[in-house]
Design an enzyme around this catalytic site. Sequence first.
Site, mmCIF file in Angstrom:
data_model
loop_
_atom_site.group_PDB
_atom_site.id
_atom_site.type_symbol
_atom_site.label_atom_id
_atom_site.label_comp_id
_atom_site.label_asym_id
_atom_site.label_seq_id
_atom_site.Cartn_x
_atom_site.Cartn_y
_atom_site.Cartn_z
ATOM 1 N N GLU A 167 0.809 -1.228 0.000
ATOM 2 C CA GLU A 167 0.000 0.000 0.000
ATOM 3 C C GLU A 167 0.844 1.281 0.000
ATOM 4 O O GLU A 167 0.671 2.158 0.840
ATOM 5 C CB GLU A 167 -0.999 -0.047 1.168
ATOM 6 C CG GLU A 167 -1.901 -1.277 1.052
ATOM 7 C CD GLU A 167 -2.851 -1.492 2.236
ATOM 8 O OE1 GLU A 167 -2.881 -0.660 3.153
ATOM 9 O OE2 GLU A 167 -3.569 -2.510 2.225
ATOM 10 N N ASN A 208 2.171 -4.756 -3.339
ATOM 11 C CA ASN A 208 0.775 -5.173 -3.161
ATOM 12 C C ASN A 208 -0.066 -3.968 -2.775
ATOM 13 O O ASN A 208 0.373 -3.139 -1.967
ATOM 14 C CB ASN A 208 0.777 -6.214 -2.017
ATOM 15 C CG ASN A 208 -0.522 -6.950 -1.826
ATOM 16 O OD1 ASN A 208 -1.043 -7.513 -2.787
ATOM 17 N ND2 ASN A 208 -1.041 -6.969 -0.608
ATOM 18 N N HIS A 244 -10.167 -6.013 -2.891
ATOM 19 C CA HIS A 244 -11.247 -5.863 -1.900
ATOM 20 C C HIS A 244 -12.362 -5.079 -2.591
ATOM 21 O O HIS A 244 -12.361 -3.852 -2.603
ATOM 22 C CB HIS A 244 -10.742 -5.094 -0.675
ATOM 23 C CG HIS A 244 -9.747 -5.850 0.140
ATOM 24 N ND1 HIS A 244 -10.084 -7.004 0.841
ATOM 25 C CD2 HIS A 244 -8.435 -5.640 0.375
ATOM 26 C CE1 HIS A 244 -9.007 -7.454 1.466
ATOM 27 N NE2 HIS A 244 -7.994 -6.651 1.201
ATOM 28 N N GLU A 273 -6.038 -10.588 -2.093
ATOM 29 C CA GLU A 273 -6.861 -10.464 -0.872
ATOM 30 C C GLU A 273 -8.345 -10.374 -1.251
ATOM 31 O O GLU A 273 -9.087 -9.549 -0.719
ATOM 32 C CB GLU A 273 -6.455 -9.216 -0.075
ATOM 33 C CG GLU A 273 -4.983 -9.184 0.289
ATOM 34 C CD GLU A 273 -4.591 -8.001 1.179
ATOM 35 O OE1 GLU A 273 -5.485 -7.311 1.708
ATOM 36 O OE2 GLU A 273 -3.382 -7.787 1.349
ATOM 37 N N ASP A 275 -12.106 -10.207 -1.741
ATOM 38 C CA ASP A 275 -13.446 -10.345 -1.169
ATOM 39 C C ASP A 275 -14.373 -9.374 -1.885
ATOM 40 O O ASP A 275 -13.926 -8.415 -2.502
ATOM 41 C CB ASP A 275 -13.490 -10.209 0.366
ATOM 42 C CG ASP A 275 -12.741 -9.036 0.947
ATOM 43 O OD1 ASP A 275 -12.632 -7.999 0.258
ATOM 44 O OD2 ASP A 275 -12.278 -9.129 2.104
HETATM 45 O O1 9MR Z 1 -7.187 -9.094 7.818
HETATM 46 C C1 9MR Z 1 -6.460 -8.122 8.550
HETATM 47 C C2 9MR Z 1 -7.260 -7.756 9.795
HETATM 48 O O2 9MR Z 1 -7.380 -8.867 10.656
HETATM 49 C C3 9MR Z 1 -6.580 -6.611 10.495
HETATM 50 O O3 9MR Z 1 -7.364 -6.202 11.602
HETATM 51 C C4 9MR Z 1 -6.391 -5.474 9.515
HETATM 52 C C5 9MR Z 1 -5.719 -4.278 10.136
HETATM 53 O O4 9MR Z 1 -5.580 -3.263 9.185
HETATM 54 O O5 9MR Z 1 -5.597 -5.925 8.426
HETATM 55 C C6 9MR Z 1 -6.258 -6.892 7.701
HETATM 56 O O6 9MR Z 1 -5.547 -7.221 6.539
HETATM 57 C C7 9MR Z 1 -5.273 -6.144 5.632
HETATM 58 C C8 9MR Z 1 -4.036 -6.538 4.868
HETATM 59 O O7 9MR Z 1 -2.990 -6.789 5.764
HETATM 60 C C9 9MR Z 1 -3.635 -5.463 3.881
HETATM 61 N N1 9MR Z 1 -4.710 -5.123 3.009
HETATM 62 C C10 9MR Z 1 -5.975 -4.787 3.668
HETATM 63 C C11 9MR Z 1 -6.379 -5.916 4.610
HETATM 64 C C12 9MR Z 1 -7.725 -5.611 5.247
HETATM 65 O O8 9MR Z 1 -7.620 -4.504 6.090
#
Ligand code: 9MR
Length: 353
Positions: A167, A208, A244, A273, A275
């Site tokens: 990011e 990513n 996402h 990732e 969804d």
């Molecule tokens: O799935 C992850 C969630 O459990 C955490 O609370 C969250 C914190 O920001 O991060 C989520 O995973 C993220 C990933 O590491 C990067 N892309 C966005 C994902 C969803 O927030």
Amino acid sequence: MRSTVRTRLRLAGALAAVLVAAGTAAGPAAQAGERHHPRPTLAGLAERHGRYFGSATDNPELTDTAYTGVLGHEFDMITPGNGMKWYATEPRQGVFDWTAGDEVVDLARSHHQRVRAHTLVWHSQLPDWLTSRTWTADELRAVLKNHIRTEVRHYRGKVYSWDVVNEAFNEDGTYRETLFYKTLGPGYIADALRWAHEADPHAKLYLNDYNIEAVGPKSDAYYALAQQLRAQHVPLDGIGLQAHLALQYGYPATLEDNLRRFSRLGLDTALTEVDVRMLLPATADKLAQQADWYRWMTEACLAVRRCAGITVWDYTDKYSWIPAFFPGEGAALPWDEQLAPKPAYYAIREALD
Ligand code: 9MR
């Protein structure tokens, strides 16, 4: 033509919904049948195309044996959702903790699954010791290098790939003003890739991000950066498109073109990732539309030679991050909260089959 396809997709989605409602997918009849004709898994179907099909997971869920049963069976690539992030792996400066990451890696290896490791450099989920003080560029460079080298060495030979930087860009394609960018400038990305490559020359190294599925300012920024890094022989192997998605914002129609332009640069791509969330409640129509989107994403990846595979950001609504982050939204994954397959699951299967 397009509308015929859509009609067919909707019918297939509706049929899948009926099958799920009737319990056919996971019911005793299906299970009895599977003894003689085992139903191929998503991973098995993807492998026929030289692709993987993966899921993220997270440590607290691993005590749920019904959950781990499907996780261990249906997928061939696993991503730890949190366990390899900086706050988890280096909670105090220079003191490393591999407990959470190792648990996921060991579980994956016990099921002969590979691991997409996530993530080394990100502005979020950083330990307090790192964010609560200021650093000179020299200090932060040393801290970053030590973190990357130590973590990548620990997992050397055990992971397929690393999301090295996560990011890094804003929506308009400018660099995100993270601690790393502000202190080190944009060169932190090339440095991070080089240090990761030194520590594990066989791991595939990815950048990513989210909202880079369609062609647009943010994915253009990655395209330009990737061209530049390739020209400078920086070890970059792939671009991860998180995907996402949300039904209310529309499908990224240029996804396939976008994957293809990175492929033409000689880079792998992956949907990392995935969804597809919706405004709750989930209706049959929304689930059918969601199924279409999962199908189209799967078809897009299969259509582009260097799209290596697809990972869903966990596989069941039971453990999705969405409801906690987007109140009123959810139902984003191919399995519901009872671990029953949804229309999206059948749509992915059809696209792979
Ligand atoms: O799935 C992850 C969630 O459990 C955490 O609370 C969250 C914190 O920001 O991060 C989520 O995973 C993220 C990933 O590491 C990067 N892309 C966005 C994902 C969803 O927030």
